[in-house]
Every structure is written in structure tokens, then in C-alpha cells.
Write a protein that holds these residues in place. Structure first.
Motif, PDB file in Angstrom:
ATOM      1  N   ARG A   1       0.818  -1.216   0.000  1.00  0.00           N
ATOM      2  CA  ARG A   1       0.000   0.000   0.000  1.00  0.00           C
ATOM      3  C   ARG A   1       0.854   1.269   0.000  1.00  0.00           C
ATOM      4  O   ARG A   1       0.435   2.303  -0.540  1.00  0.00           O
ATOM      5  N   ASP A   2       2.032   1.206   0.585  1.00  0.00           N
ATOM      6  CA  ASP A   2       2.855   2.400   0.691  1.00  0.00           C
ATOM      7  C   ASP A   2       3.715   2.626  -0.553  1.00  0.00           C
ATOM      8  O   ASP A   2       3.809   3.760  -1.051  1.00  0.00           O
ATOM      9  N   THR A   3       4.336   1.570  -1.062  1.00  0.00           N
ATOM     10  CA  THR A   3       5.260   1.718  -2.189  1.00  0.00           C
ATOM     11  C   THR A   3       4.682   1.235  -3.513  1.00  0.00           C
ATOM     12  O   THR A   3       5.255   1.518  -4.569  1.00  0.00           O
ATOM     13  N   GLY A   4       3.581   0.506  -3.497  1.00  0.00           N
ATOM     14  CA  GLY A   4       3.032  -0.069  -4.719  1.00  0.00           C
ATOM     15  C   GLY A   4       1.890   0.713  -5.322  1.00  0.00           C
ATOM     16  O   GLY A   4       1.370   0.314  -6.377  1.00  0.00           O
ATOM     17  N   ILE A   5       1.476   1.798  -4.689  1.00  0.00           N
ATOM     18  CA  ILE A   5       0.366   2.611  -5.195  1.00  0.00           C
ATOM     19  C   ILE A   5       0.773   4.074  -5.075  1.00  0.00           C
ATOM     20  O   ILE A   5       1.354   4.502  -4.073  1.00  0.00           O
ATOM     21  N   THR A   6       0.470   4.842  -6.104  1.00  0.00           N
ATOM     22  CA  THR A   6       0.802   6.270  -6.091  1.00  0.00           C
ATOM     23  C   THR A   6      -0.149   7.025  -5.172  1.00  0.00           C
ATOM     24  O   THR A   6      -1.139   6.479  -4.665  1.00  0.00           O
ATOM     25  N   ALA A   7       0.138   8.321  -4.990  1.00  0.00           N
ATOM     26  CA  ALA A   7      -0.728   9.160  -4.148  1.00  0.00           C
ATOM     27  C   ALA A   7      -2.121   9.289  -4.738  1.00  0.00           C
ATOM     28  O   ALA A   7      -3.090   9.534  -4.008  1.00  0.00           O
ATOM     29  N   GLN A   8      -2.237   9.132  -6.059  1.00  0.00           N
ATOM     30  CA  GLN A   8      -3.536   9.196  -6.728  1.00  0.00           C
ATOM     31  C   GLN A   8      -4.272   7.861  -6.714  1.00  0.00           C
ATOM     32  O   GLN A   8      -5.357   7.739  -7.275  1.00  0.00           O
ATOM     33  N   GLY A   9      -3.673   6.841  -6.099  1.00  0.00           N
ATOM     34  CA  GLY A   9      -4.311   5.531  -6.037  1.00  0.00           C
ATOM     35  C   GLY A   9      -4.120   4.691  -7.285  1.00  0.00           C
ATOM     36  O   GLY A   9      -4.889   3.748  -7.506  1.00  0.00           O
ATOM     37  N   LEU A  10      -3.104   5.012  -8.095  1.00  0.00           N
ATOM     38  CA  LEU A  10      -2.849   4.290  -9.338  1.00  0.00           C
ATOM     39  C   LEU A  10      -1.676   3.329  -9.165  1.00  0.00           C
ATOM     40  O   LEU A  10      -0.855   3.502  -8.260  1.00  0.00           O
ATOM     41  N   PRO A  11      -1.572   2.333 -10.045  1.00  0.00           N
ATOM     42  CA  PRO A  11      -0.418   1.418  -9.976  1.00  0.00           C
ATOM     43  C   PRO A  11       0.900   2.157 -10.207  1.00  0.00           C
ATOM     44  O   PRO A  11       0.943   3.177 -10.912  1.00  0.00           O
ATOM     45  N   VAL A  12       1.960   1.634  -9.643  1.00  0.00           N
ATOM     46  CA  VAL A  12       3.285   2.226  -9.785  1.00  0.00           C
ATOM     47  C   VAL A  12       3.941   1.691 -11.057  1.00  0.00           C
ATOM     48  O   VAL A  12       3.878   0.486 -11.332  1.00  0.00           O
ATOM     49  N   PRO A  13       4.587   2.556 -11.847  1.00  0.00           N
ATOM     50  CA  PRO A  13       5.257   2.077 -13.071  1.00  0.00           C
ATOM     51  C   PRO A  13       6.487   1.233 -12.753  1.00  0.00           C
ATOM     52  O   PRO A  13       6.942   1.191 -11.601  1.00  0.00           O
ATOM     53  N   PRO A  14       7.061   0.552 -13.759  1.00  0.00           N
ATOM     54  CA  PRO A  14       8.260  -0.270 -13.525  1.00  0.00           C
ATOM     55  C   PRO A  14       9.398   0.539 -12.916  1.00  0.00           C
ATOM     56  O   PRO A  14       9.666   1.667 -13.328  1.00  0.00           O
ATOM     57  N   ASN A  15      10.060  -0.051 -11.922  1.00  0.00           N
ATOM     58  CA  ASN A  15      11.198   0.594 -11.262  1.00  0.00           C
ATOM     59  C   ASN A  15      12.117  -0.481 -10.703  1.00  0.00           C
ATOM     60  O   ASN A  15      11.946  -1.673 -10.992  1.00  0.00           O
ATOM     61  N   GLY A  16      13.098  -0.068  -9.922  1.00  0.00           N
ATOM     62  CA  GLY A  16      14.063  -1.023  -9.393  1.00  0.00           C
ATOM     63  C   GLY A  16      13.457  -2.024  -8.438  1.00  0.00           C
ATOM     64  O   GLY A  16      13.971  -3.143  -8.299  1.00  0.00           O
ATOM     65  N   GLU A  17      12.387  -1.665  -7.738  1.00  0.00           N
ATOM     66  CA  GLU A  17      11.755  -2.591  -6.798  1.00  0.00           C
ATOM     67  C   GLU A  17      10.723  -3.470  -7.477  1.00  0.00           C
ATOM     68  O   GLU A  17      10.640  -4.670  -7.203  1.00  0.00           O
ATOM     69  N   PHE A  18       9.917  -2.865  -8.350  1.00  0.00           N
ATOM     70  CA  PHE A  18       8.887  -3.601  -9.082  1.00  0.00           C
ATOM     71  C   PHE A  18       9.242  -3.565 -10.569  1.00  0.00           C
ATOM     72  O   PHE A  18       9.001  -2.565 -11.245  1.00  0.00           O
ATOM     73  N   TRP A  19       9.810  -4.653 -11.075  1.00  0.00           N
ATOM     74  CA  TRP A  19      10.353  -4.665 -12.430  1.00  0.00           C
ATOM     75  C   TRP A  19       9.275  -4.474 -13.492  1.00  0.00           C
ATOM     76  O   TRP A  19       9.513  -3.847 -14.513  1.00  0.00           O
ATOM     77  N   PHE A  20       8.089  -5.018 -13.269  1.00  0.00           N
ATOM     78  CA  PHE A  20       6.970  -4.861 -14.206  1.00  0.00           C
ATOM     79  C   PHE A  20       5.937  -3.871 -13.673  1.00  0.00           C
ATOM     80  O   PHE A  20       4.849  -3.766 -14.218  1.00  0.00           O
ATOM     81  N   GLY A  21       6.270  -3.135 -12.631  1.00  0.00           N
ATOM     82  CA  GLY A  21       5.298  -2.246 -12.021  1.00  0.00           C
ATOM     83  C   GLY A  21       4.378  -3.017 -11.090  1.00  0.00           C
ATOM     84  O   GLY A  21       4.645  -4.159 -10.718  1.00  0.00           O
ATOM     85  N   THR A  22       3.280  -2.385 -10.712  1.00  0.00           N
ATOM     86  CA  THR A  22       2.315  -3.015  -9.814  1.00  0.00           C
ATOM     87  C   THR A  22       0.930  -2.998 -10.453  1.00  0.00           C
ATOM     88  O   THR A  22       0.705  -2.373 -11.489  1.00  0.00           O
ATOM     89  N   ASP A  23      -0.002  -3.705  -9.807  1.00  0.00           N
ATOM     90  CA  ASP A  23      -1.375  -3.720 -10.292  1.00  0.00           C
ATOM     91  C   ASP A  23      -2.221  -2.767  -9.454  1.00  0.00           C
ATOM     92  O   ASP A  23      -1.695  -1.984  -8.649  1.00  0.00           O
ATOM     93  N   ARG A  24      -3.515  -2.846  -9.606  1.00  0.00           N
ATOM     94  CA  ARG A  24      -4.403  -1.878  -8.962  1.00  0.00           C
ATOM     95  C   ARG A  24      -4.415  -1.997  -7.442  1.00  0.00           C
ATOM     96  O   ARG A  24      -4.828  -1.069  -6.737  1.00  0.00           O
ATOM     97  N   LEU A  25      -3.971  -3.151  -6.915  1.00  0.00           N
ATOM     98  CA  LEU A  25      -3.942  -3.349  -5.470  1.00  0.00           C
ATOM     99  C   LEU A  25      -2.541  -3.221  -4.892  1.00  0.00           C
ATOM    100  O   LEU A  25      -2.332  -3.518  -3.710  1.00  0.00           O
ATOM    101  N   GLY A  26      -1.578  -2.801  -5.713  1.00  0.00           N
ATOM    102  CA  GLY A  26      -0.223  -2.636  -5.236  1.00  0.00           C
ATOM    103  C   GLY A  26       0.578  -3.919  -5.175  1.00  0.00           C
ATOM    104  O   GLY A  26       1.585  -3.993  -4.462  1.00  0.00           O
ATOM    105  N   ARG A  27       0.165  -4.945  -5.912  1.00  0.00           N
ATOM    106  CA  ARG A  27       0.897  -6.208  -5.942  1.00  0.00           C
ATOM    107  C   ARG A  27       1.948  -6.190  -7.053  1.00  0.00           C
ATOM    108  O   ARG A  27       1.763  -5.541  -8.085  1.00  0.00           O
ATOM    109  N   ASP A  28       3.040  -6.928  -6.839  1.00  0.00           N
ATOM    110  CA  ASP A  28       4.144  -6.971  -7.795  1.00  0.00           C
ATOM    111  C   ASP A  28       3.685  -7.696  -9.056  1.00  0.00           C
ATOM    112  O   ASP A  28       3.406  -8.897  -9.034  1.00  0.00           O
ATOM    113  N   LEU A  29       3.634  -6.978 -10.172  1.00  0.00           N
ATOM    114  CA  LEU A  29       3.123  -7.553 -11.421  1.00  0.00           C
ATOM    115  C   LEU A  29       4.087  -8.594 -11.987  1.00  0.00           C
ATOM    116  O   LEU A  29       3.644  -9.579 -12.596  1.00  0.00           O
ATOM    117  N   PHE A  30       5.389  -8.400 -11.799  1.00  0.00           N
ATOM    118  CA  PHE A  30       6.364  -9.366 -12.305  1.00  0.00           C
ATOM    119  C   PHE A  30       6.157 -10.732 -11.655  1.00  0.00           C
ATOM    120  O   PHE A  30       6.123 -11.767 -12.345  1.00  0.00           O
TER     121      PHE A  30
END
Length: 318
Positions: free
Chosen positions: A68-97
């Protein structure tokens, strides 16, 4: 000057190494770069799918764990791909990879198991229909026609309404719709092979029907069955993804490529990775299996490949 004696069965004084049809097929497929690359991709996908729990433990991201803290943006959207989440996250903040890898486990399992079951049933039914002929052939051939003509979505909806969506029901539906295609090919080949001399010789020596079908005829059917099975695996994977996308297959939160695509359909404009990575993985998998199947077909029956090459050259010359 003396001439080197060349004995029968020798070339240049050395023995001639015989090669069977399977050795020749392996030799041809090794020279097919597309087939070899496709096979490597299939092996890599299977390895990643098997190693999904190890990768999840290494990253510290479970397939259903929400960040909830690192997997979702302040607007409540999924986080794009980054060093922690290689494929980004989904709508619930889960690791898509991690979820894509676990989805590969489900999709590949369904594709391989359902196709294996269909191949087993199709070979047996095709052998019985082609070998016995007559009323047996007519009855089994009409059964194949019914299976191939029945709308699969209606059947899937009927099965799900009775048994509920599950992995077992998905495998059963796919196997039910795949065996008839294999049975038709096996039946046609059996009709041609049962009149061969070696079959007549086995029959004259008192061999039973089961021995003739499974010892004398079946080994000569393995090549087309292997090719068709390889080409049916991607069809089964797409079938499973379609059922899961429609809510008739794998039940969330268990990840499957189909339900991942279904969950992402409302976010493709603001989170391209949510839809893009599962779709790209599905596309690469089906393409790799299809190209591998084409390579195996050309290696086993090179006459077909030469026929298509000749046609292409004729069209270019025209």
C-alpha cells in the motif's frame, strides 16, 4: 599406382554411419535458427515458471502481497516499472512481475496437461476408428464432428454453471475440445498404414489387434502426433486465457494471464505496463510454441518445407 579398395558399406575405407529418421530430424532442426531460438524461449519460460516461488522469495514479494505504501501512487494508481517492481504493480499494489510468473505456472500447466490428455484420448480414438472401420469408424467419426462443431463457449458456460470455475474444469473443457482434432489426424494415418505389408505380415503371424495398433502402427504415427501436440499447446494456453478473461476459468486472486488482462482493462490508458506485460508474455509464449511446432514439422517432413519454398520462389519469379 594402386586404387583404394572401397568395400560395400564403406566410404573412403571407413564404415558408413546409418542415421534413423529421428536422427535426421534432429539434425535438420539444429540448423533451423528460428526453431532453436523458439525452443530456447519455451525452455526459459518453463524455467521461470517453475522458479516463481524462488523468485518471489528472493524479491520478498508474494503473489498476493499488497504494498500500500510503495506499490500505489498518491492518486491511487499502480506504480510504473522501477528497481523494486520490475513490471510495475497492479491496482492493489501487488508486484506484477511475480504475478506474471505465477500466471505462467497456471497457463503452462493448463496448456501442457490439457493437451497431453487430449493427445492420449485422440490417439486411442483415432486408432480404433481407423483400424476397425465400418460401424466403429462411423460412430467415432460422427462423435468427432459433434465435438468440433459444438460452440466451446456455450459448453464452457454450462460446465462452469454446474461445477463452478476452477483449474480442473478449465483443463477438462480444453481437453474435451482438443482431442477430436488429434483423433482425425490419427484416424486418417491409420487408414493408410493398416494396409501396409508389415501390418499384413504381423496379422498373418497371429498378432492381435491391440498389438498391431500399439506396436506396429502407433510408432509410425508419433511424428504427426508430436507436431500437432506442439501446435495445440499454444491454442490451449490462449483458450485458458480467454476463459479466465471472461471469468470462466481460474478464479482470482490466483493469477492467470487471462484474469490479469481482465483486471487491467480499466487501466490501460494510465498504466500501460498493467496490460502490456501480461499481453506481451502471452504473445511471446504462443508465438514461440507455434514457431517451434513449425520447425519440428519441417524437420520431420522436409518435403513440405521444400514445397512451400518452391511456391514462394515461383511467386517471386512471376
Amino acid at each position: 599406382m594402386t586404387l583404394t579398395e572401397i568395400r560395400p558399406g564403406a566410404v573412403g575405407g571407413g564404415p558408413v554411419a546409418g542415421r534413423g529418421p529421428w536422427q535426421l530430424a534432429w539434425r535438420r532442426i539444429r540448423t533451423d535458427k528460428v526453431a532453436m531460438v523458439s525452443g530456447a524461449v519455451v525452455v526459459l519460460l518453463c524455467a521461470l515458471a517453475l522458479a516463481a516461488p524462488l523468485i518471489a522469495a528472493w524479491t520478498g514479494h508474494g503473489p498476493d502481497e499488497q504494498f500500500r505504501d510503495t506499490g500505489i501512487t498518491a492518486q491511487g494508481l499502480p506504480v510504473p516499472p522501477n528497481g523494486e517492481f520490475w513490471f510495475g504493480t497492479d491496482r492493489l499494489g501487488r508486484d506484477l512481475f511475480v504475478r506474471v510468473l505465477y500466471g505462467a505456472r497456471v497457463s503452462l500447466l493448463v496448456g501442457v496437461v490439457a493437451t497431453g490428455m487430449a493427445a492420449l484420448v485422440g490417439v486411442v480414438v483415432g486408432l480404433l476408428a481407423g483400424y476397425y472401420g465400418g460401424a466403429v469408424d462411423t460412430l467415432l467419426s460422427r462423435l468427432m464432428d459433434v465435438v468440433l462443431s459444438f460452440p466451446y463457449l456455450i459448453f464452457a458456460i454450462a460446465v462452469v454453471s454446474i461445477a463452478g470455475p476452477s483449474l480442473t474444469a478449465t483443463i477438462g473443457v480444453i481437453a474435451f475440445y482438443s482431442w477430436a482434432a488429434i483423433a482425425r489426424v490419427v484416424r486418417g494415418q491409420t487408414l493408410a498404414l493398416k494396409e501396409r505389408e508389415y501390418v499384413e505380415a504381423a496379422r498373418s503371424m497371429g498378432a492381435g489387434d491391440l498389438r498391431i495398433m500399439f506396436v506396429d502402427i502407433l510408432p509410425n504415427l508419433l511424428a504427426p502426433v508430436i507436431v500437432l501436440t506442439t501446435l495445440l499447446v499454444p491454442a490451449a494456453i490462449v483458450f485458458e486465457s480467454t476463459l479466465s478473461y471472461l471469468g470462466l476459468g481460474i478464479v482470482p486472486p490466483t493469477p492467470s494471464w487471462g484474469n490479469l488482462l481482465s483486471e487491467a482493462q480499466g487501466f490501460y490508458r494510465v498504466a500501460y505496463w498493467y496490460l502490456g506485460f501480461p499481453a506481451a508474455t502471452l504473445l511471446i509464449t504462443t508465438l514461440a510454441f507455434n514457431l517451434l511446432g513449425d520447425g519440428i514439422r519441417d524437420a520431420i517432413d522436409p518435403r513440405m518445407e521444400r514445397l512451400f519454398s518452391r511456391r514462394r520462389r515461383t511467386r517471386k519469379g512471376a
